[in-house]
Enzyme design. Structure first.
Site, PDB file in Angstrom:
ATOM      1  N   ASP A  99      43.883  35.842  43.347  1.00  8.48           N
ATOM      2  CA  ASP A  99      43.635  36.213  41.958  1.00  8.48           C
ATOM      3  C   ASP A  99      42.306  35.567  41.571  1.00  8.48           C
ATOM      4  O   ASP A  99      42.207  34.343  41.486  1.00  8.48           O
ATOM      5  CB  ASP A  99      44.772  35.692  41.073  1.00  8.48           C
ATOM      6  CG  ASP A  99      44.579  35.991  39.594  1.00  8.48           C
ATOM      7  OD1 ASP A  99      43.454  36.363  39.194  1.00  8.48           O
ATOM      8  OD2 ASP A  99      45.546  35.835  38.828  1.00  8.48           O
ATOM      9  N   VAL A 100      41.276  36.366  41.344  1.00 12.33           N
ATOM     10  CA  VAL A 100      39.937  35.817  41.131  1.00 12.33           C
ATOM     11  C   VAL A 100      39.810  35.016  39.843  1.00 12.33           C
ATOM     12  O   VAL A 100      38.813  34.302  39.648  1.00 12.33           O
ATOM     13  CB  VAL A 100      38.852  36.919  41.158  1.00 12.33           C
ATOM     14  CG1 VAL A 100      38.761  37.549  42.536  1.00 12.33           C
ATOM     15  CG2 VAL A 100      39.089  37.960  40.064  1.00 12.33           C
ATOM     16  N   TYR A 209      37.306  45.110  27.523  1.00 15.26           N
ATOM     17  CA  TYR A 209      36.637  45.643  28.713  1.00 15.26           C
ATOM     18  C   TYR A 209      35.123  45.660  28.497  1.00 15.26           C
ATOM     19  O   TYR A 209      34.354  45.237  29.369  1.00 15.26           O
ATOM     20  CB  TYR A 209      37.155  47.058  29.008  1.00 15.26           C
ATOM     21  CG  TYR A 209      36.671  47.637  30.316  1.00 15.26           C
ATOM     22  CD1 TYR A 209      37.091  47.110  31.536  1.00 15.26           C
ATOM     23  CD2 TYR A 209      35.794  48.724  30.333  1.00 15.26           C
ATOM     24  CE1 TYR A 209      36.650  47.642  32.739  1.00 15.26           C
ATOM     25  CE2 TYR A 209      35.359  49.265  31.526  1.00 15.26           C
ATOM     26  CZ  TYR A 209      35.785  48.720  32.730  1.00 15.26           C
ATOM     27  OH  TYR A 209      35.340  49.256  33.919  1.00 15.26           O
ATOM     28  N   LYS A 213      32.544  43.349  30.605  1.00 20.18           N
ATOM     29  CA  LYS A 213      31.537  43.975  31.466  1.00 20.18           C
ATOM     30  C   LYS A 213      30.115  43.640  31.013  1.00 20.18           C
ATOM     31  O   LYS A 213      29.195  43.583  31.835  1.00 20.18           O
ATOM     32  CB  LYS A 213      31.753  45.492  31.533  1.00 20.18           C
ATOM     33  CG  LYS A 213      33.005  45.892  32.309  1.00 20.18           C
ATOM     34  CD  LYS A 213      32.979  45.380  33.749  1.00 20.18           C
ATOM     35  CE  LYS A 213      34.184  45.841  34.557  1.00 20.18           C
ATOM     36  NZ  LYS A 213      34.124  45.378  35.958  1.00 20.18           N
TER      37      LYS A 213
END
Length: 326
Positions: A99-100, A209, A213
């Site tokens: 899990d990053v 999101y 990003k």
């Protein structure tokens, strides 16, 4: 005059969106099995989020081009299946269940890569989520509303925190572990981070999101500045609709939310600005309005990881079929 009149008629037809498909010329996607033999011979490439989608397509093609592959992903079964596909090609590959968003997992994936292959030459950071719903979960809008993307005034902590944890914090943790090793090696290298059009523009209805990003774009530029003296290039690719499991799930969620919205007479009166633009230039112009393919994205990613991109760093490449052009 006749030629000019015909030109004006054709232009008017295009502007109104009624151009005959008789005159359309579709652009064929690069074949899924295309590769450049020997381009990464003897190199090791780490791919986060490589179990499926763009990460998987990039990992398989890089393996065909000679690279040793390390895939780190939270999707254990799919990750191991992808590794087996690569090994069946006669190539070397290992899987790390990770899990990053966790520093310990990021450190471990790098340690395993070095233990197996000696060093890391290239990285694709492809791990990412659209919202707080686990990537392998079956969609159930009613039960998952707290984890689902929503406009800011309706968004929950569960949605915001998980999206930011994977996409922003996860990118930072991944880069930190990877760059520590690459600096230690003192042998240069290249990193590509997967961003999105949402890292270059707004994207209605999904604030976490978009914020996460944009963080990817910022981290890419900052890393490019700090690590150029070490011979490490860092770039990002920013795509629009690409045919992957994540985007197909997102389309389904949006459809379900639209149905839910239509049930409320007051909400139904409010224009939904999220749909002002739904396609980029190439998708709109295509007779079937096709999305980009993972292979098309992998082609640019591997170019940026290769010596062919020796003068490119800090770039946020819009691999979006013209979405951000207008």
């Amino acid at each position: 005059m006749i030629k000019l009149a015909l030109s004006l008629v054709a232009s008017a037809a295009l502007i109104t969106g009624i151009a005959s498909t008789t005159y359309a010329l579709d652009i064929e996607a690069i074949p899924d099995n295309y590769y450049v033999p020997g381009r990464f011979d003897g190199k090791t490439i780490l791919v986060t989020g490589g179990a499926r989608g763009i990460g998987k397509a990039s990992a398989i093609r890089a393996a065909k081009e000679g690279a040793n592959i390390v895939i780190a992903d939270v999707l254990k079964n799919e990750g191991e299946e992808t590794i087996q596909e690569i090994r069946k090609l006669g190539k070397r590959a290992v899987f790390v269940h990770a899990d990053v968003s966790k520093t310990t997992d990021c450190d471990r994936m790098v340690d395993i890569a070095v233990k197996n292959f000696g060093q890391i030459d290239g990285v694709l950071n492809a791990a990412g989520v659209m919202d707080g719903i686990p990537p392998d979960a079956k969609i159930d809008i009613e039960k998952q509303k707290k984890q689902l993307f929503a406009p800011i005034h309706e968004a929950t902590d569960e949605y915001w925190n998980r999206t930011m944890a994977v996409n922003a914090t996860g990118m930072f943790c991944s880069l930190r572990s990877e760059l520590r090793q690459m600096v230690k090696q003192n042998n240069g290298g290249a990193i590509v981070n997967i961003g999105s059009i949402a890292g270059l523009t707004g994207l209605g209805g999904n604030p976490a999101y978009v914020a996460s990003k944009h963080a990817v774009s910022g981290l890419t530029k900052n890393a490019a500045m700090d690590y150029a003296p070490y011979g490490i290039r860092v770039n990002s690719v920013n795509m629009a609709a690409t045919k992957t499991a994540m985007t197909q799930a997102a389309f389904k969620k949006v459809s379900e939310l639209q149905k839910d919205r239509a049930k409320d007479p007051e909400l139904a009166k409010i224009p939904n600005t999220s749909f002002i633009k739904s396609q980029g230039l190439l998708q709109f112009s295509d007779s079937k309005h096709r999305e980009a393919t993972p292979a098309e994205q992998a082609s640019v990613i591997l170019f940026l990881l290769s010596p062919e991109a020796s003068n490119i760093t800090g770039a946020t490449w819009a691999t979006d079929g013209g979405w951000t052009t207008f």
